[in-house]
Design a protein around this motif. Structure first.
Motif, PDB file in Angstrom:
ATOM      1  N   PRO A  55       5.639   1.861  -5.742  1.00 14.15           N
ATOM      2  CA  PRO A  55       6.262   3.078  -5.635  1.00 14.15           C
ATOM      3  C   PRO A  55       5.837   3.903  -4.248  1.00 14.15           C
ATOM      4  O   PRO A  55       6.806   4.035  -3.776  1.00 14.15           O
ATOM      5  CB  PRO A  55       6.015   3.655  -6.994  1.00 14.15           C
ATOM      6  CG  PRO A  55       5.613   2.898  -8.005  1.00 14.15           C
ATOM      7  CD  PRO A  55       4.826   1.684  -7.027  1.00 14.15           C
ATOM      8  N   PRO A  56       4.662   3.843  -4.221  1.00 18.56           N
ATOM      9  CA  PRO A  56       4.333   4.687  -2.859  1.00 18.56           C
ATOM     10  C   PRO A  56       4.187   3.938  -1.486  1.00 18.56           C
ATOM     11  O   PRO A  56       3.636   4.247  -0.511  1.00 18.56           O
ATOM     12  CB  PRO A  56       2.796   5.198  -3.289  1.00 18.56           C
ATOM     13  CG  PRO A  56       2.200   4.142  -3.888  1.00 18.56           C
ATOM     14  CD  PRO A  56       3.349   3.698  -4.736  1.00 18.56           C
ATOM     15  N   HIS A  57       4.739   2.480  -1.477  1.00 19.15           N
ATOM     16  CA  HIS A  57       4.749   1.744  -0.373  1.00 19.15           C
ATOM     17  C   HIS A  57       5.416   2.465   0.711  1.00 19.15           C
ATOM     18  O   HIS A  57       6.450   2.796   0.703  1.00 19.15           O
ATOM     19  CB  HIS A  57       5.187   0.622  -0.729  1.00 19.15           C
ATOM     20  CG  HIS A  57       4.930  -0.533   0.254  1.00 19.15           C
ATOM     21  ND1 HIS A  57       5.496  -0.692   1.632  1.00 19.15           N
ATOM     22  CD2 HIS A  57       3.924  -1.506   0.434  1.00 19.15           C
ATOM     23  CE1 HIS A  57       5.213  -1.549   2.209  1.00 19.15           C
ATOM     24  NE2 HIS A  57       4.217  -1.979   1.580  1.00 19.15           N
ATOM     25  N   PRO A  58       4.724   2.544   1.917  1.00 17.26           N
ATOM     26  CA  PRO A  58       5.261   2.963   3.284  1.00 17.26           C
ATOM     27  C   PRO A  58       6.523   2.560   3.566  1.00 17.26           C
ATOM     28  O   PRO A  58       7.445   3.297   4.218  1.00 17.26           O
ATOM     29  CB  PRO A  58       4.656   2.675   4.210  1.00 17.26           C
ATOM     30  CG  PRO A  58       2.994   2.638   3.780  1.00 17.26           C
ATOM     31  CD  PRO A  58       3.555   2.027   2.280  1.00 17.26           C
ATOM     32  N   VAL A 102       4.378  11.790   3.216  1.00 12.14           N
ATOM     33  CA  VAL A 102       3.027  11.983   3.423  1.00 12.14           C
ATOM     34  C   VAL A 102       2.155  11.695   2.258  1.00 12.14           C
ATOM     35  O   VAL A 102       1.000  11.038   2.384  1.00 12.14           O
ATOM     36  CB  VAL A 102       2.788  13.387   4.160  1.00 12.14           C
ATOM     37  CG1 VAL A 102       1.390  13.455   4.111  1.00 12.14           C
ATOM     38  CG2 VAL A 102       3.417  13.524   5.592  1.00 12.14           C
ATOM     39  N   GLU A 103       2.685  12.088   1.230  1.00 10.64           N
ATOM     40  CA  GLU A 103       2.134  11.879  -0.014  1.00 10.64           C
ATOM     41  C   GLU A 103       2.034  10.358  -0.637  1.00 10.64           C
ATOM     42  O   GLU A 103       1.182  10.026  -1.039  1.00 10.64           O
ATOM     43  CB  GLU A 103       2.566  12.714  -1.119  1.00 10.64           C
ATOM     44  CG  GLU A 103       2.056  12.537  -2.421  1.00 10.64           C
ATOM     45  CD  GLU A 103       0.549  12.957  -2.673  1.00 10.64           C
ATOM     46  OE1 GLU A 103      -0.070  12.460  -3.850  1.00 10.64           O
ATOM     47  OE2 GLU A 103       0.043  13.820  -1.853  1.00 10.64           O
ATOM     48  N   ALA A 104       3.170   9.723  -0.312  1.00 16.69           N
ATOM     49  CA  ALA A 104       3.213   8.466  -0.639  1.00 16.69           C
ATOM     50  C   ALA A 104       2.072   7.510   0.097  1.00 16.69           C
ATOM     51  O   ALA A 104       1.527   6.636  -0.380  1.00 16.69           O
ATOM     52  CB  ALA A 104       4.729   7.778  -0.226  1.00 16.69           C
ATOM     53  N   ARG A 109      -3.014   4.451   0.572  1.00 19.95           N
ATOM     54  CA  ARG A 109      -4.126   4.211   0.955  1.00 19.95           C
ATOM     55  C   ARG A 109      -5.331   4.262   0.038  1.00 19.95           C
ATOM     56  O   ARG A 109      -6.185   3.492   0.133  1.00 19.95           O
ATOM     57  CB  ARG A 109      -4.316   5.225   2.090  1.00 19.95           C
ATOM     58  CG  ARG A 109      -3.715   4.762   3.563  1.00 19.95           C
ATOM     59  CD  ARG A 109      -3.943   5.782   4.514  1.00 19.95           C
ATOM     60  NE  ARG A 109      -2.745   5.691   5.657  1.00 19.95           N
ATOM     61  CZ  ARG A 109      -3.328   5.017   6.785  1.00 19.95           C
ATOM     62  NH1 ARG A 109      -4.544   4.479   6.963  1.00 19.95           N
ATOM     63  NH2 ARG A 109      -2.605   4.797   7.683  1.00 19.95           N
ATOM     64  N   GLU A 110      -5.187   5.252  -0.861  1.00 22.77           N
ATOM     65  CA  GLU A 110      -6.063   5.595  -2.027  1.00 22.77           C
ATOM     66  C   GLU A 110      -6.115   4.077  -2.913  1.00 22.77           C
ATOM     67  O   GLU A 110      -7.106   3.591  -3.342  1.00 22.77           O
ATOM     68  CB  GLU A 110      -5.810   6.807  -2.647  1.00 22.77           C
ATOM     69  CG  GLU A 110      -6.736   7.163  -3.635  1.00 22.77           C
ATOM     70  CD  GLU A 110      -6.411   8.521  -4.195  1.00 22.77           C
ATOM     71  OE1 GLU A 110      -5.084   8.522  -5.151  1.00 22.77           O
ATOM     72  OE2 GLU A 110      -7.034   9.494  -4.192  1.00 22.77           O
ATOM     73  N   ASN A 111      -4.859   3.668  -3.080  1.00 25.89           N
ATOM     74  CA  ASN A 111      -4.706   2.431  -4.218  1.00 25.89           C
ATOM     75  C   ASN A 111      -5.502   1.496  -3.286  1.00 25.89           C
ATOM     76  O   ASN A 111      -5.873   0.303  -4.178  1.00 25.89           O
ATOM     77  CB  ASN A 111      -3.386   2.307  -4.636  1.00 25.89           C
ATOM     78  CG  ASN A 111      -3.017   3.258  -5.662  1.00 25.89           C
ATOM     79  OD1 ASN A 111      -3.602   4.045  -6.288  1.00 25.89           O
ATOM     80  ND2 ASN A 111      -1.576   3.523  -5.620  1.00 25.89           N
ATOM     81  N   ALA A 112      -5.013   1.139  -2.192  1.00 23.19           N
ATOM     82  CA  ALA A 112      -5.608  -0.018  -1.316  1.00 23.19           C
ATOM     83  C   ALA A 112      -7.178   0.071  -1.230  1.00 23.19           C
ATOM     84  O   ALA A 112      -7.867  -0.840  -1.512  1.00 23.19           O
ATOM     85  CB  ALA A 112      -5.018  -0.018  -0.130  1.00 23.19           C
ATOM     86  N   HIS A 113      -7.620   1.371  -1.117  1.00 18.34           N
ATOM     87  CA  HIS A 113      -9.046   1.446  -0.904  1.00 18.34           C
ATOM     88  C   HIS A 113      -9.748   1.092  -2.310  1.00 18.34           C
ATOM     89  O   HIS A 113     -10.845   0.182  -2.359  1.00 18.34           O
ATOM     90  CB  HIS A 113      -9.521   2.728  -0.316  1.00 18.34           C
ATOM     91  CG  HIS A 113     -11.121   2.913  -0.672  1.00 18.34           C
ATOM     92  ND1 HIS A 113     -11.932   2.588   0.293  1.00 18.34           N
ATOM     93  CD2 HIS A 113     -11.793   3.471  -1.578  1.00 18.34           C
ATOM     94  CE1 HIS A 113     -13.250   2.563   0.004  1.00 18.34           C
ATOM     95  NE2 HIS A 113     -13.136   3.526  -1.087  1.00 18.34           N
TER      96      HIS A 113
END
Length: 75
Positions: free
Chosen positions: A31-34, A42-44, A49-53
């Motif tokens: 869902p938040p993929h760029p 911006v929120e996505a 990035r948070e999920n990837a980290h």
């Protein structure tokens, strides 16, 4: 403000298996993929990035055990 743990970011239990981590991560980054921006890009990107980290740390056993030790020491 207390930040969420990496487990909370991926909505997982600390006892989750490697397969659970991989499956959940793949479901959460769609869902938040760029490349698929919703109304707030911006929120996505921040969520992506948070999920990837979180996945980067929790998917590698040595990083996960170090994170778990740090988490237990800081509770």
């Amino acid at each position: 403000m207390v930040s969420a743990t990496l487990y909370e970011i991926l909505e997982l239990s600390p006892k989750a298996s490697q397969a659970d981590i991989k499956h959940t991560y793949r479901q959460m980054v769609l869902p938040p993929h760029p490349d698929r921006p919703p109304g707030n890009a911006v929120e996505a990107e921040r969520r992506f990035r948070e999920n990837a980290h979180a996945y980067c740390v929790l998917s590698e056993p040595s990083k996960r055990s170090a994170y778990d030790a740090w988490l237990m020491a800081n509770r």
